[in-house]
Write a protein that holds these residues in place. Structure first.
Motif, short mmCIF file in Angstrom:
data_model
loop_
_atom_site.label_atom_id
_atom_site.label_comp_id
_atom_site.label_asym_id
_atom_site.label_seq_id
_atom_site.Cartn_x
_atom_site.Cartn_y
_atom_site.Cartn_z
N ALA A 149 45.69 39.28 33.20
CA ALA A 149 44.54 40.17 33.31
C ALA A 149 44.79 41.18 34.43
O ALA A 149 45.56 40.91 35.37
N PRO A 150 44.16 42.36 34.36
CA PRO A 150 44.42 43.41 35.37
C PRO A 150 44.16 42.97 36.81
O PRO A 150 44.83 43.44 37.73
N GLY A 151 43.22 42.06 37.02
CA GLY A 151 42.91 41.63 38.38
C GLY A 151 43.79 40.50 38.89
O GLY A 151 43.58 40.01 40.00
N ASP A 152 44.77 40.09 38.11
CA ASP A 152 45.66 38.99 38.49
C ASP A 152 47.09 39.51 38.57
O ASP A 152 47.96 39.16 37.76
N GLY A 153 47.33 40.35 39.57
CA GLY A 153 48.62 41.02 39.67
C GLY A 153 49.79 40.08 39.91
O GLY A 153 50.90 40.33 39.46
N MET A 154 49.59 38.97 40.63
CA MET A 154 50.68 38.05 40.94
C MET A 154 50.76 36.87 39.97
O MET A 154 51.64 36.01 40.08
N VAL A 200 30.52 27.22 35.06
CA VAL A 200 29.90 28.49 34.66
C VAL A 200 30.07 29.54 35.75
O VAL A 200 30.47 30.69 35.48
N VAL A 201 29.79 29.17 37.00
CA VAL A 201 29.90 30.13 38.11
C VAL A 201 31.34 30.59 38.28
O VAL A 201 31.62 31.79 38.46
N ALA A 202 32.30 29.65 38.24
CA ALA A 202 33.71 30.02 38.42
C ALA A 202 34.16 30.99 37.34
O ALA A 202 34.88 31.97 37.63
N PHE A 203 33.73 30.75 36.10
CA PHE A 203 34.15 31.64 35.01
C PHE A 203 33.61 33.06 35.22
O PHE A 203 34.36 34.04 35.14
N PHE A 204 32.32 33.18 35.52
CA PHE A 204 31.74 34.52 35.61
C PHE A 204 32.18 35.25 36.88
O PHE A 204 32.30 36.49 36.87
N VAL A 205 32.43 34.53 37.96
CA VAL A 205 32.95 35.19 39.16
C VAL A 205 34.36 35.70 38.89
O VAL A 205 34.72 36.83 39.26
N ALA A 206 35.19 34.87 38.24
CA ALA A 206 36.55 35.31 37.91
C ALA A 206 36.53 36.48 36.94
O ALA A 206 37.36 37.39 37.04
N ARG A 207 35.58 36.47 36.00
CA ARG A 207 35.46 37.60 35.08
C ARG A 207 35.05 38.87 35.83
O ARG A 207 35.56 39.95 35.55
N ALA A 208 34.13 38.73 36.77
CA ALA A 208 33.68 39.90 37.52
C ALA A 208 34.82 40.53 38.31
O ALA A 208 34.85 41.75 38.51
N MET A 209 35.75 39.68 38.78
CA MET A 209 36.92 40.18 39.52
C MET A 209 38.06 40.58 38.58
O MET A 209 39.12 40.99 39.06
N ASP A 210 37.88 40.41 37.26
CA ASP A 210 38.90 40.74 36.26
C ASP A 210 40.16 39.90 36.45
O ASP A 210 41.27 40.36 36.16
N VAL A 211 39.97 38.67 36.90
CA VAL A 211 41.10 37.76 37.08
C VAL A 211 41.48 37.08 35.78
O VAL A 211 42.65 36.74 35.56
#
Length: 472
Positions: A149-154, A200-211
């Motif tokens: 994903a774009p937010g997971d560069g490494m 649920v929280v981990a998924f949506f926070v990671a989605r918000a960061m585009d991870v």
């Protein structure tokens, strides 16, 4: 005047040195265990990661020659297998049949890699096959078959998402051990609720960061992993007692993280951790999420089954612990009913189950009525009255264990009330005593999640009759 020499405090008892050594061992075993564990389980696999048996698909008939050349240069680093053409090479990577794929070409050799498997592994593959391509006179072209994903560069963002749900699942068990007013069922349901919120929280926070990509199927898989860790940890408590923190953190921190393939690809850690990868919950969740996000659901069901097996194992441990507790309580009740003395226990007192970061509740007197946030909730309460039902202040309430060891002492307040918290899950003796009243004793069953009340009515001591005059 004759001098009196001081006698030793305990003739024949343990020496001060032995007592000091034992105290240090009981106090410092966990940091020593953790120090050694980090050295072995983190420094060993991470200090110099090198590839081990990385599966590479090679298009065309040059695969055997390439395998021989790579084996001579880096023994055991790569496993080469042949595929018909470039399309099959690309599909081998996206279908997770190979970690990478190489297409030889005199002018434009190609390398298909999957950044989703880890940036460090991708770098090693690029370096290795750049040298191979240069020997053939070509310029290597690298193609991302499974970009992150774009937010997971490494390519490590997924690891930290999973990590954020792993350690809190274990810590939740440690904190719930303090909730003495919660029974086993409430604690299990609380762990389920915590896991649901975390996933649920981990998924949506990671989605918000585009991870991570937008695949909601990840939520139930994350939930399964939280329950694998939490329920198994909770099930281990009655069997390992004071050693529970070392066992649980050894499983889910020291062994699970290095073998997960999240921070360092599993193909680049020693064989012991590669062998743990298909077993541990964290590694199976990471592989399942990679399958959902980047590899068209490849092998997701297999990793989900492993997570389910951990949840079932945790449930079995919890049920076995409950059966063990009920059996012990039944035997003790039978012995009490028959008037037999309970079986003796070893003289050494068993240390409490505790985590170095959190102090577990110990038997202590607490205010009967006022309870502030963070204060322990009473597990034993009661009221002491006189013959007329009036409250009696200043009565000493002593709670002892089955074998006579004093656990806690409380004093009744102006309302004649008392309260105690943190009592062990067993039968205890409650003794009410006052200098001017007859003592009373009751035997009650202290249980987590089931506060018990024991009231007393104390009569005054009879006053001895005055002696008459002595006649000569």
């Amino acid at each position: 005047m004759a001098e009196h020499k001081a006698e030793p405090e305990s003739a024949g008892g343990p020496s001060p040195l032995r007592v000091t050594v034992r105290t240090l061992a009981e106090t410092l075993w966990f940091p020593a265990f953790f120090f050694t564990g980090f050295l072995v389980c983190y420094l060993l696999p991470f200090h110099n990661p090198v590839p081990h048996h990385v599966d590479v698909a090679v298009a065309g008939p040059t695969a055997p020659q390439l395998e021989q050349a790579l084996e001579k240069k880096s023994p055991g680093a790569f496993d080469i297998h042949q595929v018909p053409d470039a399309r099959a090479a690309h599909d081998a990577v996206t279908g997770r049949e190979a970690t990478a794929a190489y297409v030889p070409d005199a002018q434009h050799p190609r390398l298909y890699v999957a950044k989703a498997d880890g940036y460090s592994l991708e770098s090693v593959l690029q370096k290795t096959f750049t040298a191979v391509a240069q020997q053939s006179g070509g310029q290597l072209q690298v193609h991302e078959a499974a970009p992150t994903a774009p937010g997971d560069g490494m390519g490590t963002g997924l690891f930290y998402v999973v990590l954020s749900c792993t350690i809190p699942s274990y810590v939740s068990v440690m904190m719930l051990l303090r909730a003495t007013t919660f029974g086993r069922r409430k604690k299990v349901l609380t762990l389920v609720g915590i896991g649901a919120v975390e996933s649920v929280v981990a998924f949506f926070v990671a989605r918000a960061m585009d991870v991570i990509p937008n695949e909601p199927l990840a939520i139930p898989l994350i939930f399964l992993m939280t329950q694998a860790v939490a329920q198994t940890s909770f099930g281990l408590v009655p069997f390992f007692k004071q050693f529970f923190p070392g066992v649980a953190m050894g499983l889910f921190v020291l062994l699970s993280m290095p073998s997960s393939g999240g921070a360092i690809p599993v193909q680049m850690v020693p064989g012991f951790f590669r062998a743990l990868h298909p077993i541990m919950p964290m590694g199976n969740l990471i592989e399942a999420l990679r399958g959902i996000f980047y590899f068209d659901g490849k092998d997701v069901w297999r990793h989900a089954l492993v997570l389910c097996a951990w949840v079932v194992a945790g449930a079995a441990l919890i049920a076995l612990g409950a059966w063990k507790e009920r059996r012990a309580a039944r035997k003790e009740a039978e012995a009490e009913a028959s008037g037999e003395e309970p079986q003796a226990v070893p003289a050494a007192e068993e240390p409490p189950v505790e985590d170095p970061s959190f102090e577990l509740p110990r038997p202590t007197a607490v205010p009967p009525r006022t309870h502030r946030l963070g204060q322990q909730t009473p597990t034993l309460t009661g009221r002491v009255t006189d013959e007329r039902g009036e409250p009696v202040q200043g009565v000493a309430i002593t709670v002892t264990g089955t074998h006579g060891r004093e656990l806690v002492r409380a004093i009744t307040d102006p309302n004649g009330e008392y309260a105690a918290a943190g009592l062990p899950d067993e039968f205890v003796n409650v003794i009410a005593s006052s200098p001017d009243r007859l003592a009373a004793v009751a035997r009650v069953r202290a249980r987590d999640g089931h506060p018990v009340r024991q009231d007393f009515r104390l009569a005054r001591r009879p006053v001895p009759a005055a002696a008459g005059p002595v006649r000569g």
